[in-house]
Design a protein around this motif. Sequence first.
Motif, PDB file in Angstrom:
ATOM      1  N   ASP A 145       0.839  -1.175   0.000  1.00 61.08           N
ATOM      2  CA  ASP A 145       0.000   0.000   0.000  1.00 61.08           C
ATOM      3  C   ASP A 145       0.884   1.239   0.000  1.00 61.08           C
ATOM      4  O   ASP A 145       1.950   1.269   0.605  1.00 61.08           O
ATOM      5  CB  ASP A 145      -0.892  -0.020   1.250  1.00 61.08           C
ATOM      6  CG  ASP A 145      -1.998   0.991   1.180  1.00 61.08           C
ATOM      7  OD1 ASP A 145      -2.150   1.643   0.126  1.00 61.08           O
ATOM      8  OD2 ASP A 145      -2.725   1.134   2.188  1.00 61.08           O
ATOM      9  N   VAL A 146       0.448   2.290  -0.655  1.00 60.71           N
ATOM     10  CA  VAL A 146       1.231   3.517  -0.758  1.00 60.71           C
ATOM     11  C   VAL A 146       1.448   4.131   0.622  1.00 60.71           C
ATOM     12  O   VAL A 146       2.469   4.779   0.862  1.00 60.71           O
ATOM     13  CB  VAL A 146       0.520   4.512  -1.697  1.00 60.71           C
ATOM     14  CG1 VAL A 146       1.226   5.841  -1.737  1.00 60.71           C
ATOM     15  CG2 VAL A 146       0.423   3.926  -3.084  1.00 60.71           C
ATOM     16  N   ARG A 147       0.537   3.916   1.542  1.00 59.15           N
ATOM     17  CA  ARG A 147       0.670   4.493   2.878  1.00 59.15           C
ATOM     18  C   ARG A 147       1.921   3.980   3.588  1.00 59.15           C
ATOM     19  O   ARG A 147       2.510   4.686   4.395  1.00 59.15           O
ATOM     20  CB  ARG A 147      -0.569   4.194   3.708  1.00 59.15           C
ATOM     21  CG  ARG A 147      -1.739   5.050   3.288  1.00 59.15           C
ATOM     22  CD  ARG A 147      -2.948   4.636   4.039  1.00 59.15           C
ATOM     23  NE  ARG A 147      -3.339   3.327   3.498  1.00 59.15           N
ATOM     24  CZ  ARG A 147      -4.490   2.750   3.729  1.00 59.15           C
ATOM     25  NH1 ARG A 147      -5.345   3.318   4.521  1.00 59.15           N
ATOM     26  NH2 ARG A 147      -4.789   1.596   3.203  1.00 59.15           N
ATOM     27  N   PHE A 148       2.328   2.757   3.282  1.00 52.43           N
ATOM     28  CA  PHE A 148       3.561   2.231   3.876  1.00 52.43           C
ATOM     29  C   PHE A 148       4.748   3.094   3.488  1.00 52.43           C
ATOM     30  O   PHE A 148       5.564   3.465   4.337  1.00 52.43           O
ATOM     31  CB  PHE A 148       3.782   0.790   3.433  1.00 52.43           C
ATOM     32  CG  PHE A 148       5.085   0.218   3.882  1.00 52.43           C
ATOM     33  CD1 PHE A 148       5.256  -0.216   5.181  1.00 52.43           C
ATOM     34  CD2 PHE A 148       6.153   0.120   3.011  1.00 52.43           C
ATOM     35  CE1 PHE A 148       6.462  -0.740   5.609  1.00 52.43           C
ATOM     36  CE2 PHE A 148       7.363  -0.398   3.417  1.00 52.43           C
ATOM     37  CZ  PHE A 148       7.510  -0.829   4.717  1.00 52.43           C
ATOM     38  N   TYR A 149       4.847   3.434   2.215  1.00 53.89           N
ATOM     39  CA  TYR A 149       5.946   4.266   1.747  1.00 53.89           C
ATOM     40  C   TYR A 149       5.836   5.679   2.304  1.00 53.89           C
ATOM     41  O   TYR A 149       6.837   6.309   2.618  1.00 53.89           O
ATOM     42  CB  TYR A 149       5.976   4.296   0.218  1.00 53.89           C
ATOM     43  CG  TYR A 149       6.211   2.948  -0.379  1.00 53.89           C
ATOM     44  CD1 TYR A 149       7.447   2.323  -0.245  1.00 53.89           C
ATOM     45  CD2 TYR A 149       5.206   2.282  -1.065  1.00 53.89           C
ATOM     46  CE1 TYR A 149       7.669   1.066  -0.786  1.00 53.89           C
ATOM     47  CE2 TYR A 149       5.428   1.032  -1.598  1.00 53.89           C
ATOM     48  CZ  TYR A 149       6.655   0.432  -1.468  1.00 53.89           C
ATOM     49  OH  TYR A 149       6.879  -0.794  -1.996  1.00 53.89           O
ATOM     50  N   LEU A 150       4.628   6.186   2.433  1.00 48.04           N
ATOM     51  CA  LEU A 150       4.423   7.523   2.969  1.00 48.04           C
ATOM     52  C   LEU A 150       4.872   7.611   4.420  1.00 48.04           C
ATOM     53  O   LEU A 150       5.551   8.565   4.812  1.00 48.04           O
ATOM     54  CB  LEU A 150       2.945   7.913   2.845  1.00 48.04           C
ATOM     55  CG  LEU A 150       2.588   9.340   3.198  1.00 48.04           C
ATOM     56  CD1 LEU A 150       3.371  10.306   2.328  1.00 48.04           C
ATOM     57  CD2 LEU A 150       1.108   9.553   3.011  1.00 48.04           C
ATOM     58  N   VAL A 151       4.544   6.613   5.207  1.00 43.19           N
ATOM     59  CA  VAL A 151       4.986   6.592   6.599  1.00 43.19           C
ATOM     60  C   VAL A 151       6.513   6.478   6.656  1.00 43.19           C
ATOM     61  O   VAL A 151       7.163   7.125   7.485  1.00 43.19           O
ATOM     62  CB  VAL A 151       4.308   5.445   7.369  1.00 43.19           C
ATOM     63  CG1 VAL A 151       4.939   5.227   8.717  1.00 43.19           C
ATOM     64  CG2 VAL A 151       2.820   5.723   7.517  1.00 43.19           C
ATOM     65  N   ALA A 152       7.101   5.686   5.778  1.00 44.81           N
ATOM     66  CA  ALA A 152       8.559   5.552   5.750  1.00 44.81           C
ATOM     67  C   ALA A 152       9.230   6.880   5.393  1.00 44.81           C
ATOM     68  O   ALA A 152      10.226   7.268   6.012  1.00 44.81           O
ATOM     69  CB  ALA A 152       8.966   4.470   4.757  1.00 44.81           C
ATOM     70  N   ILE A 153       8.681   7.589   4.425  1.00 50.16           N
ATOM     71  CA  ILE A 153       9.250   8.886   4.039  1.00 50.16           C
ATOM     72  C   ILE A 153       9.095   9.888   5.172  1.00 50.16           C
ATOM     73  O   ILE A 153      10.016  10.658   5.462  1.00 50.16           O
ATOM     74  CB  ILE A 153       8.591   9.384   2.736  1.00 50.16           C
ATOM     75  CG1 ILE A 153       9.065   8.528   1.561  1.00 50.16           C
ATOM     76  CG2 ILE A 153       8.914  10.848   2.481  1.00 50.16           C
ATOM     77  CD1 ILE A 153       8.344   8.791   0.276  1.00 50.16           C
ATOM     78  N   LEU A 154       7.948   9.892   5.834  1.00 48.03           N
ATOM     79  CA  LEU A 154       7.758  10.800   6.969  1.00 48.03           C
ATOM     80  C   LEU A 154       8.744  10.487   8.087  1.00 48.03           C
ATOM     81  O   LEU A 154       9.280  11.387   8.730  1.00 48.03           O
ATOM     82  CB  LEU A 154       6.321  10.713   7.483  1.00 48.03           C
ATOM     83  CG  LEU A 154       5.270  11.351   6.582  1.00 48.03           C
ATOM     84  CD1 LEU A 154       3.881  11.040   7.102  1.00 48.03           C
ATOM     85  CD2 LEU A 154       5.490  12.840   6.470  1.00 48.03           C
ATOM     86  N   PHE A 155       8.987   9.209   8.324  1.00 48.62           N
ATOM     87  CA  PHE A 155       9.976   8.836   9.339  1.00 48.62           C
ATOM     88  C   PHE A 155      11.354   9.361   8.977  1.00 48.62           C
ATOM     89  O   PHE A 155      12.071   9.901   9.835  1.00 48.62           O
ATOM     90  CB  PHE A 155      10.024   7.316   9.512  1.00 48.62           C
ATOM     91  CG  PHE A 155      11.151   6.876  10.389  1.00 48.62           C
ATOM     92  CD1 PHE A 155      11.074   7.029  11.763  1.00 48.62           C
ATOM     93  CD2 PHE A 155      12.301   6.330   9.848  1.00 48.62           C
ATOM     94  CE1 PHE A 155      12.128   6.641  12.584  1.00 48.62           C
ATOM     95  CE2 PHE A 155      13.352   5.934  10.648  1.00 48.62           C
ATOM     96  CZ  PHE A 155      13.263   6.096  12.026  1.00 48.62           C
ATOM     97  N   ILE A 156      11.746   9.226   7.720  1.00 50.84           N
ATOM     98  CA  ILE A 156      13.063   9.696   7.298  1.00 50.84           C
ATOM     99  C   ILE A 156      13.162  11.209   7.457  1.00 50.84           C
ATOM    100  O   ILE A 156      14.184  11.735   7.921  1.00 50.84           O
ATOM    101  CB  ILE A 156      13.350   9.258   5.843  1.00 50.84           C
ATOM    102  CG1 ILE A 156      13.564   7.759   5.803  1.00 50.84           C
ATOM    103  CG2 ILE A 156      14.552   9.991   5.278  1.00 50.84           C
ATOM    104  CD1 ILE A 156      13.650   7.193   4.421  1.00 50.84           C
ATOM    105  N   ILE A 157      12.094  11.927   7.097  1.00 47.86           N
ATOM    106  CA  ILE A 157      12.117  13.385   7.222  1.00 47.86           C
ATOM    107  C   ILE A 157      12.321  13.800   8.668  1.00 47.86           C
ATOM    108  O   ILE A 157      13.166  14.646   8.986  1.00 47.86           O
ATOM    109  CB  ILE A 157      10.821  13.992   6.644  1.00 47.86           C
ATOM    110  CG1 ILE A 157      10.828  13.878   5.120  1.00 47.86           C
ATOM    111  CG2 ILE A 157      10.673  15.448   7.066  1.00 47.86           C
ATOM    112  CD1 ILE A 157       9.518  14.238   4.483  1.00 47.86           C
ATOM    113  N   PHE A 158      11.562  13.215   9.599  1.00 47.85           N
ATOM    114  CA  PHE A 158      11.668  13.635  10.982  1.00 47.85           C
ATOM    115  C   PHE A 158      12.926  13.071  11.648  1.00 47.85           C
ATOM    116  O   PHE A 158      13.420  13.641  12.621  1.00 47.85           O
ATOM    117  CB  PHE A 158      10.401  13.281  11.747  1.00 47.85           C
ATOM    118  CG  PHE A 158       9.242  14.127  11.288  1.00 47.85           C
ATOM    119  CD1 PHE A 158       9.222  15.482  11.564  1.00 47.85           C
ATOM    120  CD2 PHE A 158       8.206  13.578  10.569  1.00 47.85           C
ATOM    121  CE1 PHE A 158       8.175  16.278  11.137  1.00 47.85           C
ATOM    122  CE2 PHE A 158       7.154  14.366  10.136  1.00 47.85           C
ATOM    123  CZ  PHE A 158       7.145  15.721  10.422  1.00 47.85           C
TER     124      PHE A 158
END
Length: 124
Positions: A63-76
């Motif tokens: 699911d795209v949300r998995f990648y979105l959460v991963a990107i948000l984690f990397i940003i923070f």
Amino acid sequence: MVDLSQYLPILLFLGVALALSSAFVFLPMAVAKLTGASKPTPEKLAEYECGFPAFEDSRSQFDVRFYLVAILFIIFDLEAAFLYPWAVSVFSLGWTAWISMMIFIAELALGLVYAWKKGALEWE
């Protein structure tokens, strides 16, 4: 003429690094061959996910949300990586550094609010 003796510590460092990395790669393979741990059996060749047998095709899309959460984690996570050195030296850098970091944190906070409003942090 160039004095090449200055490069000796670098060459020694590279030699030690190459020897250690080769040892970390090839020694476990050699030990596995010698101890018999590399003999394939159907149980060893079976796929598993976190200790459980796989129940779906491994080529299915996430699911795209998995990648979105991963990107948000990397940003923070990167925010924390930038924040720590700044916090150590903030008193010697002056007001310009403090104001620029506050702008950076405000931008990240706006991004977090936007992601929260869009439901990017919700997991269904």
